[in-house]
Scaffold this motif. Sequence first.
Motif, short mmCIF file in Angstrom:
data_model
loop_
_atom_site.label_atom_id
_atom_site.label_comp_id
_atom_site.label_asym_id
_atom_site.label_seq_id
_atom_site.Cartn_x
_atom_site.Cartn_y
_atom_site.Cartn_z
N ILE A 1 10.19 -6.27 -4.84
CA ILE A 1 10.73 -6.19 -6.21
C ILE A 1 10.00 -5.11 -6.99
O ILE A 1 10.61 -4.26 -7.63
N SER A 2 8.68 -5.17 -6.95
CA SER A 2 7.84 -4.18 -7.63
C SER A 2 6.43 -4.27 -7.05
O SER A 2 5.98 -5.35 -6.66
N TRP A 3 5.73 -3.15 -7.01
CA TRP A 3 4.36 -3.20 -6.52
C TRP A 3 3.48 -4.03 -7.45
O TRP A 3 2.40 -4.49 -7.04
N GLU B 1 3.25 5.84 -3.23
CA GLU B 1 4.43 6.58 -3.66
C GLU B 1 4.66 6.46 -5.17
O GLU B 1 4.91 7.46 -5.85
N SER B 2 4.56 5.25 -5.71
CA SER B 2 4.87 5.03 -7.12
C SER B 2 3.84 5.67 -8.05
O SER B 2 4.19 6.14 -9.15
N LEU B 3 2.58 5.67 -7.65
CA LEU B 3 1.51 6.19 -8.51
C LEU B 3 1.06 7.58 -8.08
O LEU B 3 0.05 8.08 -8.57
N HIS B 4 1.82 8.20 -7.16
CA HIS B 4 1.52 9.56 -6.69
C HIS B 4 0.07 9.67 -6.23
O HIS B 4 -0.67 10.60 -6.61
N ALA B 5 -0.32 8.72 -5.40
CA ALA B 5 -1.70 8.68 -4.90
C ALA B 5 -1.71 8.90 -3.40
O ALA B 5 -0.72 8.63 -2.70
N THR B 6 -2.82 9.41 -2.91
CA THR B 6 -2.97 9.59 -1.48
C THR B 6 -3.42 8.27 -0.84
O THR B 6 -3.96 7.39 -1.53
N PRO B 7 -3.22 8.10 0.47
CA PRO B 7 -3.72 6.89 1.12
C PRO B 7 -5.22 6.67 0.92
O PRO B 7 -5.66 5.52 0.79
N SER B 8 -6.00 7.74 0.86
CA SER B 8 -7.44 7.57 0.66
C SER B 8 -7.73 7.03 -0.73
O SER B 8 -8.67 6.25 -0.91
N GLY C 1 -1.35 1.36 -15.09
CA GLY C 1 -0.41 2.42 -14.79
C GLY C 1 -0.99 3.53 -13.94
O GLY C 1 -0.35 4.55 -13.72
N SER C 2 -2.21 3.34 -13.46
CA SER C 2 -2.85 4.37 -12.65
C SER C 2 -3.58 3.73 -11.48
O SER C 2 -4.00 2.58 -11.55
N LEU D 1 0.82 -1.22 0.00
CA LEU D 1 0.00 0.00 0.00
C LEU D 1 0.85 1.27 0.00
O LEU D 1 0.63 2.17 -0.84
N PRO D 2 1.84 1.40 0.91
CA PRO D 2 2.65 2.61 0.85
C PRO D 2 3.43 2.74 -0.47
O PRO D 2 3.57 3.85 -1.01
#
Length: 573
Positions: A165-167, A44-51, A102-103, A39-40
């Motif tokens: 390794i990768s999300w 970070e990778s997709l520039h998204a907020t926790p919500s 990718g999103s 989740l974190p």
Amino acid sequence: MSASHGTAASPFKQPKAVWAVAFACVISFMGIGLVDPILPALAESLHATPSQVSLLFSSYLIVTAVAMLIVGWVSSRFGAKRTLVIGLVIIVVFAALAGTSGSINGIVGFRAGWGLGNALFIATSLAVIVASASGGFGGAIILYETALGLGIAVGPLLGGELGAISWRGPFFGVAVLMAIALAATIAFVPSLPKPQHRTSPLAPLKALRHRGLLTMGIMALLYNWGFFTMLGYAPYPMELDAHQLGLVFTGWGLLVAAFSVFFAPRLQARYGTAPVLYANLLGLGIVMAVIATGVSTPGVVIVAVIVSGAFIGINNTLTTQAVMLVSPVERPVASSAYGFLRFIGGGLAPYVAGKLADATDLSVPFYVGAATFVLAIPVLATGHGLLRRAEQQTVDGPPVTATLTPVGAAAAPGTPPLIVAVGAHDRVAVIVDAAAQLARDAGSPLEVVHVQQTAVVEEQAVDTEDTEQARAAVTVHLDRLAAHGIPATGQILTSVGDHAAAGRVLAQHASDVHARTVAVGRSPRGPLAQFADGSFTTALTHAADCTVVLVDPDHSPRPLTAATLTELRNSPA
């Protein structure tokens, strides 16, 4: 549950069909915990907020909830195997698509499709395993419980390793593993007969008109609100990488599995379902309050989350049993109605928690989660009387989850009977005939008690045979005995999940009819399973006022003592 078998069978000696579905179960049970460690990294990778990331849970669970309303309708039309295969195909496709996205919005959408496949799978997997098992269903249930425990425990660990390794790793990992399970299911699981009657899509909603089922469903909604608030948001204040998060949630999963399988049945047998749930919900509320107050201290959050696994394991098992006890409708319909409400709660919680966290701070969603756990207690209390009556609580003993129903003519007053307790297995006729010989030698009438069980594993339940099948089995025994001039009567002992409770009910019945002897066969379940949910024979022997005799067609009957019970548990299959 089978009260007696001629020989003990290893739970792991099952046909390939059972192993294929069990493997798929492991992967399916990984589904929720698998994404927690990433989740974190996703945020970070997709520039998204926790919500925004929390919507992975919301879309998955809300679609699962709505799909629960139609899975009975789908299964009754296509059959259990086809429904299972359709669910697996959907999971493979949407898990792979989530890995290619990718999103964050794309992943949320694909998780929704994954939820549809998961609903179709979980609604039929236990039934398929039981139907495909050989040598009785006891071993299949043990295997299913093992698959559940592995999935819950290993899911976060695998998610952490692949997520390091990768999300995208956990999504592709599920797709590959489920594809293997899909191929094995198609190859090894035979076609299973369709239900005799089709289930209406409206049946689960209509079932919620029953007070007991609605009460338990609302309680489960509140419980799952708190549970998925913790699951969706606890990874952020821990400040750990994917690998470390995987280890934390593996510890949590081990406690969930252990307490659901080993400890929940024992607590229920000692204190009753409702009192244990009251204490358990209060415990969860305290744990969530600790997370809320210590949200700025990662160590506090880590320890509290791991500890919560014990409470969650108990709650999952006992809530499902309570639903089956109070529901006056068919098991699949009750399960769908209950699943709809509980998954709705789990789906809405992460979304609301995200909005609260964005508007205030990260502690507020956890305080709200703690409040929902506590609020579930008075909701459950409104159905306390229904649940207590359903458990058939005795005056001097603990609540029990089993009942007796007469079959055929009532026993004539006079000579105390000899009772033989049997289940559905290949040597049952030999056991009954051996007990009939004992009754004839003693000059006693014979009473045949057929044990019929609703197996409850975590949040799923399945009838191992319906009432008509159990009644027919007893009738066959009575007709055969009558043809040989042996007077006999019949009973069906219905049990929900708890083997030991069934043993205590039979002991009480034997006392009520002044039975001279109760005869049982050798248990097929082994020491691990008997430790998990109690031993029918042990509970019967400890509670019975009369003699309890082991009837083994290959040996002379012998009284059951503590030493004999120990010998039986340690004997090879």
